[in-house]
Design a protein around this motif. Structure first.
Motif, PDB file in Angstrom:
ATOM      1  N   TYR A  29       4.183  -8.536  -3.116  1.00 23.22           N
ATOM      2  CA  TYR A  29       5.382  -9.063  -2.478  1.00 23.22           C
ATOM      3  C   TYR A  29       5.129 -10.500  -2.046  1.00 23.22           C
ATOM      4  O   TYR A  29       4.058 -10.824  -1.530  1.00 23.22           O
ATOM      5  CB  TYR A  29       5.758  -8.263  -1.235  1.00 23.22           C
ATOM      6  N   TYR A  30       6.121 -11.331  -2.250  1.00 23.26           N
ATOM      7  CA  TYR A  30       6.096 -12.711  -1.773  1.00 23.26           C
ATOM      8  C   TYR A  30       7.382 -12.930  -0.998  1.00 23.26           C
ATOM      9  O   TYR A  30       8.455 -12.574  -1.462  1.00 23.26           O
ATOM     10  CB  TYR A  30       6.041 -13.699  -2.932  1.00 23.26           C
ATOM     11  N   PHE A  31       7.272 -13.512   0.179  1.00 24.27           N
ATOM     12  CA  PHE A  31       8.479 -13.805   0.945  1.00 24.27           C
ATOM     13  C   PHE A  31       8.317 -15.135   1.651  1.00 24.27           C
ATOM     14  O   PHE A  31       7.202 -15.569   1.950  1.00 24.27           O
ATOM     15  CB  PHE A  31       8.836 -12.672   1.922  1.00 24.27           C
ATOM     16  N   GLU A  87       0.856  -1.190   0.000  1.00 30.51           N
ATOM     17  CA  GLU A  87       0.000   0.000   0.000  1.00 30.51           C
ATOM     18  C   GLU A  87       0.888   1.234   0.000  1.00 30.51           C
ATOM     19  O   GLU A  87       2.032   1.195   0.438  1.00 30.51           O
ATOM     20  CB  GLU A  87      -0.898   0.004   1.233  1.00 30.51           C
ATOM     21  N   ASN A  88       0.359   2.331  -0.492  1.00 36.68           N
ATOM     22  CA  ASN A  88       1.063   3.618  -0.485  1.00 36.68           C
ATOM     23  C   ASN A  88       2.423   3.539  -1.164  1.00 36.68           C
ATOM     24  O   ASN A  88       3.427   4.012  -0.631  1.00 36.68           O
ATOM     25  CB  ASN A  88       1.220   4.148   0.948  1.00 36.68           C
TER      26      ASN A  88
END
Length: 122
Positions: free
Chosen positions: A116-118, A108-109
């Motif tokens: 994102y993938y982690f 966001e922002n």
């Protein structure tokens, strides 16, 4: 396996109608894309640091002469926005299908349009 940042498992992609555009590609093209994505995911999971992937960074801006080019040309009929959405959903499915545990997050922002993938750390 894929989880959201609240720990809930994600077992299927959202926006199924958009995801189904991927099936405009023939099986060989889909297999090449899925194979490349699994390779990228697995390489990232083996790193000692920075086990994070940002979806929009994987294909880059120019998909010419990559395995991802058919998503743009065939699956989205050369619509950049639709191609990016299809790619994101295909990537998400590859994380769901992966043996390791991954976490998904939509930033966001930020100007980043991807997700994102982690790797899930305990």
């Amino acid at each position: 396996m894929l989880y959201n940042i609240y720990g809930q498992e994600i077992s299927k992609v959202s926006h199924q109608e958009t995801f189904n555009c991927f099936y405009k590609l023939d099986k060989i093209e889909r297999d090449k894309i899925n194979s490349k994505l699994q390779e990228i995911i697995n390489e990232t999971s083996l790193k000692d640091n920075n086990k994070i992937l940002t979806s929009s960074f994987i294909p880059g801006k120019d998909w010419t002469n990559t395995v991802f080019q058919p998503i743009y040309e065939k699956a989205s009929d050369c619509n950049e926005e639709l191609a990016a959405k299809i790619f994101g959903l295909v990537l998400m499915q590859n994380f769901i299908d992966n043996d390791k545990e991954w976490v998904f997050m939509k930033p966001e922002n930020t100007d980043i349009k991807g997700s994102y993938y982690f790797i899930k750390e305990y």
